[in-house]
Scaffold this motif. Structure first.
Motif, PDB file in Angstrom:
ATOM      1  N   ASP A  69       0.866  -1.173   0.000  1.00  0.00           N
ATOM      2  CA  ASP A  69       0.000   0.000   0.000  1.00  0.00           C
ATOM      3  C   ASP A  69       0.902   1.222   0.000  1.00  0.00           C
ATOM      4  O   ASP A  69       2.118   1.085  -0.023  1.00  0.00           O
ATOM      5  CB  ASP A  69      -0.936   0.003   1.224  1.00  0.00           C
ATOM      6  CG  ASP A  69      -0.157  -0.038   2.529  1.00  0.00           C
ATOM      7  OD1 ASP A  69       0.756   0.781   2.701  1.00  0.00           O
ATOM      8  OD2 ASP A  69      -0.470  -0.878   3.396  1.00  0.00           O
ATOM      9  N   LEU A  70       0.313   2.399   0.029  1.00  0.00           N
ATOM     10  CA  LEU A  70       1.123   3.625   0.041  1.00  0.00           C
ATOM     11  C   LEU A  70       1.020   4.344   1.376  1.00  0.00           C
ATOM     12  O   LEU A  70       1.344   5.516   1.488  1.00  0.00           O
ATOM     13  CB  LEU A  70       0.699   4.560  -1.098  1.00  0.00           C
ATOM     14  CG  LEU A  70       0.804   3.967  -2.512  1.00  0.00           C
ATOM     15  CD1 LEU A  70       0.264   4.937  -3.550  1.00  0.00           C
ATOM     16  CD2 LEU A  70       2.255   3.618  -2.828  1.00  0.00           C
ATOM     17  N   SER A  76       5.492   5.108  -0.371  1.00  0.00           N
ATOM     18  CA  SER A  76       5.166   6.167  -1.334  1.00  0.00           C
ATOM     19  C   SER A  76       6.447   6.798  -1.884  1.00  0.00           C
ATOM     20  O   SER A  76       6.517   7.126  -3.064  1.00  0.00           O
ATOM     21  CB  SER A  76       4.198   7.206  -0.752  1.00  0.00           C
ATOM     22  OG  SER A  76       4.425   7.465   0.585  1.00  0.00           O
ATOM     23  N   GLN A  77       7.478   6.916  -1.032  1.00  0.00           N
ATOM     24  CA  GLN A  77       8.760   7.422  -1.529  1.00  0.00           C
ATOM     25  C   GLN A  77       9.314   6.455  -2.589  1.00  0.00           C
ATOM     26  O   GLN A  77       9.820   6.882  -3.625  1.00  0.00           O
ATOM     27  CB  GLN A  77       9.775   7.563  -0.383  1.00  0.00           C
ATOM     28  CG  GLN A  77       9.431   8.677   0.607  1.00  0.00           C
ATOM     29  CD  GLN A  77      10.363   8.659   1.827  1.00  0.00           C
ATOM     30  OE1 GLN A  77       9.946   8.319   2.921  1.00  0.00           O
ATOM     31  NE2 GLN A  77      11.619   9.022   1.645  1.00  0.00           N
ATOM     32  N   THR A  79       7.594   4.319  -4.487  1.00  0.00           N
ATOM     33  CA  THR A  79       6.769   4.368  -5.697  1.00  0.00           C
ATOM     34  C   THR A  79       7.100   5.598  -6.527  1.00  0.00           C
ATOM     35  O   THR A  79       7.189   5.537  -7.752  1.00  0.00           O
ATOM     36  CB  THR A  79       5.272   4.367  -5.313  1.00  0.00           C
ATOM     37  OG1 THR A  79       5.005   3.202  -4.543  1.00  0.00           O
ATOM     38  CG2 THR A  79       4.374   4.375  -6.542  1.00  0.00           C
ATOM     39  N   ASN A  80       7.283   6.718  -5.831  1.00  0.00           N
ATOM     40  CA  ASN A  80       7.654   7.947  -6.533  1.00  0.00           C
ATOM     41  C   ASN A  80       8.950   7.731  -7.328  1.00  0.00           C
ATOM     42  O   ASN A  80       9.061   8.105  -8.502  1.00  0.00           O
ATOM     43  CB  ASN A  80       7.832   9.077  -5.523  1.00  0.00           C
ATOM     44  CG  ASN A  80       7.692  10.461  -6.132  1.00  0.00           C
ATOM     45  OD1 ASN A  80       6.732  11.174  -5.900  1.00  0.00           O
ATOM     46  ND2 ASN A  80       8.653  10.856  -6.960  1.00  0.00           N
ATOM     47  N   GLU A  83       8.448   5.351 -10.351  1.00  0.00           N
ATOM     48  CA  GLU A  83       7.772   6.014 -11.474  1.00  0.00           C
ATOM     49  C   GLU A  83       8.725   6.955 -12.190  1.00  0.00           C
ATOM     50  O   GLU A  83       8.800   6.970 -13.424  1.00  0.00           O
ATOM     51  CB  GLU A  83       6.539   6.775 -10.958  1.00  0.00           C
ATOM     52  CG  GLU A  83       5.540   7.170 -12.057  1.00  0.00           C
ATOM     53  CD  GLU A  83       5.984   8.347 -12.905  1.00  0.00           C
ATOM     54  OE1 GLU A  83       5.573   8.425 -14.079  1.00  0.00           O
ATOM     55  OE2 GLU A  83       6.742   9.209 -12.411  1.00  0.00           O
ATOM     56  N   THR A  84       9.469   7.754 -11.422  1.00  0.00           N
ATOM     57  CA  THR A  84      10.377   8.736 -12.015  1.00  0.00           C
ATOM     58  C   THR A  84      11.445   8.054 -12.873  1.00  0.00           C
ATOM     59  O   THR A  84      11.702   8.449 -14.013  1.00  0.00           O
ATOM     60  CB  THR A  84      11.056   9.566 -10.901  1.00  0.00           C
ATOM     61  OG1 THR A  84      10.026  10.183 -10.118  1.00  0.00           O
ATOM     62  CG2 THR A  84      11.944  10.646 -11.481  1.00  0.00           C
ATOM     63  N   VAL A  93       4.422   2.919 -15.624  1.00  0.00           N
ATOM     64  CA  VAL A  93       4.206   2.087 -14.433  1.00  0.00           C
ATOM     65  C   VAL A  93       2.734   1.714 -14.267  1.00  0.00           C
ATOM     66  O   VAL A  93       1.866   2.586 -14.259  1.00  0.00           O
ATOM     67  CB  VAL A  93       4.707   2.808 -13.159  1.00  0.00           C
ATOM     68  CG1 VAL A  93       4.266   2.052 -11.906  1.00  0.00           C
ATOM     69  CG2 VAL A  93       6.219   2.944 -13.190  1.00  0.00           C
ATOM     70  N   LEU A  95       0.453   0.300 -11.512  1.00  0.00           N
ATOM     71  CA  LEU A  95       0.539   0.157 -10.051  1.00  0.00           C
ATOM     72  C   LEU A  95      -0.541  -0.782  -9.533  1.00  0.00           C
ATOM     73  O   LEU A  95      -1.725  -0.601  -9.841  1.00  0.00           O
ATOM     74  CB  LEU A  95       0.384   1.534  -9.404  1.00  0.00           C
ATOM     75  CG  LEU A  95       0.302   1.573  -7.877  1.00  0.00           C
ATOM     76  CD1 LEU A  95       1.635   1.184  -7.250  1.00  0.00           C
ATOM     77  CD2 LEU A  95      -0.124   2.958  -7.404  1.00  0.00           C
ATOM     78  N   GLU A 293      14.605   5.951  -2.043  1.00  0.00           N
ATOM     79  CA  GLU A 293      14.528   6.345  -3.466  1.00  0.00           C
ATOM     80  C   GLU A 293      15.578   5.575  -4.269  1.00  0.00           C
ATOM     81  O   GLU A 293      15.301   5.097  -5.371  1.00  0.00           O
ATOM     82  CB  GLU A 293      14.762   7.850  -3.652  1.00  0.00           C
ATOM     83  CG  GLU A 293      13.543   8.722  -3.429  1.00  0.00           C
ATOM     84  CD  GLU A 293      13.442   9.229  -2.015  1.00  0.00           C
ATOM     85  OE1 GLU A 293      14.372   8.967  -1.216  1.00  0.00           O
ATOM     86  OE2 GLU A 293      12.434   9.885  -1.682  1.00  0.00           O
TER      87      GLU A 293
ATOM     88  N   ASN B  80      -3.445   5.867  -3.243  1.00  0.00           N
ATOM     89  CA  ASN B  80      -3.840   4.604  -2.634  1.00  0.00           C
ATOM     90  C   ASN B  80      -5.339   4.358  -2.842  1.00  0.00           C
ATOM     91  O   ASN B  80      -5.766   3.271  -3.232  1.00  0.00           O
ATOM     92  CB  ASN B  80      -3.497   4.624  -1.142  1.00  0.00           C
ATOM     93  CG  ASN B  80      -3.360   3.241  -0.540  1.00  0.00           C
ATOM     94  OD1 ASN B  80      -2.272   2.806  -0.190  1.00  0.00           O
ATOM     95  ND2 ASN B  80      -4.467   2.516  -0.441  1.00  0.00           N
ATOM     96  N   VAL B  93      -4.545   0.765 -12.793  1.00  0.00           N
ATOM     97  CA  VAL B  93      -4.083   2.162 -12.772  1.00  0.00           C
ATOM     98  C   VAL B  93      -2.713   2.296 -13.418  1.00  0.00           C
ATOM     99  O   VAL B  93      -1.765   1.608 -13.058  1.00  0.00           O
ATOM    100  CB  VAL B  93      -4.018   2.690 -11.317  1.00  0.00           C
ATOM    101  CG1 VAL B  93      -3.324   4.060 -11.275  1.00  0.00           C
ATOM    102  CG2 VAL B  93      -5.419   2.804 -10.730  1.00  0.00           C
ATOM    103  N   LEU B  97       3.579  10.705 -12.986  1.00  0.00           N
ATOM    104  CA  LEU B  97       3.821  11.904 -12.184  1.00  0.00           C
ATOM    105  C   LEU B  97       4.365  13.013 -13.088  1.00  0.00           C
ATOM    106  O   LEU B  97       5.026  12.735 -14.092  1.00  0.00           O
ATOM    107  CB  LEU B  97       4.811  11.582 -11.064  1.00  0.00           C
ATOM    108  CG  LEU B  97       4.398  10.408 -10.161  1.00  0.00           C
ATOM    109  CD1 LEU B  97       5.477  10.119  -9.124  1.00  0.00           C
ATOM    110  CD2 LEU B  97       3.064  10.679  -9.473  1.00  0.00           C
TER     111      LEU B  97
END
Lengths: 328, 328
Positions: A69-70, A76-77, A79-80, A83-84, A93, A95, A293, B80, B93, B97
């Motif tokens: 989960d995020l 979330s860091q 996932t960011n 994606e980047t 991506v 998700l 990251e 999320n 999804v 970003l």
């Protein structure tokens, strides 16, 4: 939806192949015709249909990301970063979250397989031979993160065992006589993959032994770990509470503050992860830092390298270090 | 990769169409044959190729999600929720970003268009007639979140203007003589879509006027807002610092603590968003709460409804309320 190649060909009065040559920058077409076709295509909002292209090329330029989960900041860091880095390498991506459900994880993987993603970055919650054989039979490049499965798959993570050993050695150095260890996931060791947590726990035990602790740590694995904590006389001896992640430590900090324990005068507290919100917390939490990251970047790099070379690539473990706060 | 329908047909000694009937549960096939085909398909790890199916059906069961980043807690909570709700409705999804870059946003949208997503949930950073016309020409269902574009697209958000008006009314009720308003995004009002921030600012001005403030607020729009704050004599009059989001408020709280200002005795502080980590912060931050997960759920609902009915659906604004902390 947007216009097709056939429609552009009809409007320009040329063949399907000529439009294809113009759009894909292939030879065999005059500059003038090419210019005309590209102008019409732009005017009509033509976008290539990636599905058709991917059917032809056998690649979708898509990476599946499967994780819990995020809610945990680390995720979330991560996932960011995934994606980047994927975007910088022209991958998209997909998700999928699993909510730590072993069935959701399989559903997520099968969904991604049916959509023909090129590869998957997986934070696995399933484990065991049957699962490994299942993944092998899928025959798709997979990079595992955080929870290791086996050497058959690239793994991106830190040396959790060594990190927790260092953490408890740091605790010992501060003169703490007793260690309370909070790690609810340990209760699920027979139901799901908690590799990361088991490594940390082994590191804790090894570290305590090496530091000469004669008593075992008090290990809390209850889901309602604060209730379990409330049953312990924290002032009976000089106690440090070591948490297997920062979120447990933050909840524990609130618990201790509510009960007027002074941190670290009455009880010491240490987390793990160094999530980005810690900078707003007081007292500053002592914790274990690693660059999450960087883990995301390396996972994408490892996967893309594997897609290019067709062989799993080894990735060095991400570095970690103890962050000295004010809570011990 | 996994086996094809043709290979299953060859192995089972039946036609392509018969395998198709078995896999898609269509009539015109005996139970025995169907059972045999399904058994072979399972043994061979057959997974339907979603690309081929989507080319035939004209739908990819995919939702594109385009937003800034996952660093602000609100955005990761939102993502999320969008993933969870999409999954429950059988949509996948695709996450993109933009890092608040207007060019990245267009690239993201065009990437999603070329992959034929069924619809897009967009937190827009572009704005203006040219952008709206661009989106209209794409001819794809879009639901906007947080930053509104126009009534042409479904919008999911809160009444930011009214919320900030209520916030400053609450501040006034506490007897604060001066309001410092921190909102760096206001500096970008001519470069990118900052609808949400403009609404909050309008609400601030309207609220202050209604509460009888004769002085304008001190508005800080510098990127280095803490440096700008350091140039203000915060004790000159009874001052409340109102921040357009919790992250600014948390940075400001650290700034104030470092300079030994007592909160709220020396200066008041209020945020906006009620991000989930606030529960670990002391003093408790007074802020504006809205259910960001609910926003994610509604965005997916609105988009899926639009996909089914082919018309944009209106969505009620999400409720908000003031959360009384200890910082004012």
């Amino acid at each position: 939806m947007s216009v097709t190649i056939k429609e552009i060909a009809d409007i320009c009065g040329v063949s399907h192949g000529t439009v294809d040559r113009a759009l894909n920058n292939r030879p065999g077409i005059s500059d003038k015709t090419k210019e005309k076709i590209l102008k019409i295509a732009a005017e009509l909002n033509y976008y290539p249909d990636f599905r058709a292209r991917s059917l032809a090329k056998g690649t979708t330029k898509t990476i599946g990301l499967v994780l819990f989960d995020l809610y945990n900041r680390s995720f979330s860091q991560l996932t960011n970063a995934v994606e980047t880095e994927s975007r910088s390498k022209d991958y998209l991506v997909n998700l999928l979250l699993t909510d730590k459900c072993i069935h959701s994880e399989k559903e997520a993987i099968e969904n991604l397989i049916s959509r023909k993603v090129d590869g998957i970055i997986l934070f696995p919650i399933n484990q065991g031979e049957a699962f490994e054989s299942y993944l092998t039979n899928l025959n798709i490049p997979i990079v595992t993160i955080c929870n290791k499965l086996s050497d058959k798959w690239s793994f991106v993570g830190i040396d959790d065992r060594s990190a927790m050993k260092d953490a408890v050695t740091y605790v010992a150095g501060k003169g703490y006589e007793r260690v309370v260890y909070i790690c609810p996931p340990l209760a699920y060791r027979h139901q799901s993959n908690i590799y990361t947590q088991l490594e940390r726990f082994e590191g804790l035990l090894a570290g305590m032994q090496q530091c000469g602790y004669t008593e075992e740590p008090v290990v809390i694995t209850e889901k309602d770990y604060l209730r379990a904590l409330s049953r312990i006389d924290l002032k009976a001896s000089k106690t440090a509470i070591l948490c297997s992640c920062d979120l447990y430590a933050l909840e524990t900090m609130n618990f201790l503050k509510d009960r007027n324990y002074r941190i670290p005068e009455d009880v010491g507290l240490m987390g793990f992860d160094n999530i980005d919100v810690l900078k707003y917390i007081s007292p500053k939490l002592t914790t274990v830092h690693y660059n999450v990251e960087e883990m995301g970047f390396r996972a994408v790099d490892a996967l893309v390298r594997q897609l290019e070379t067709q062989t799993p690539s080894s990735t060095p473990l991400v570095e970690y270090k103890i962050i000295q706060g004010e809570s011990l």
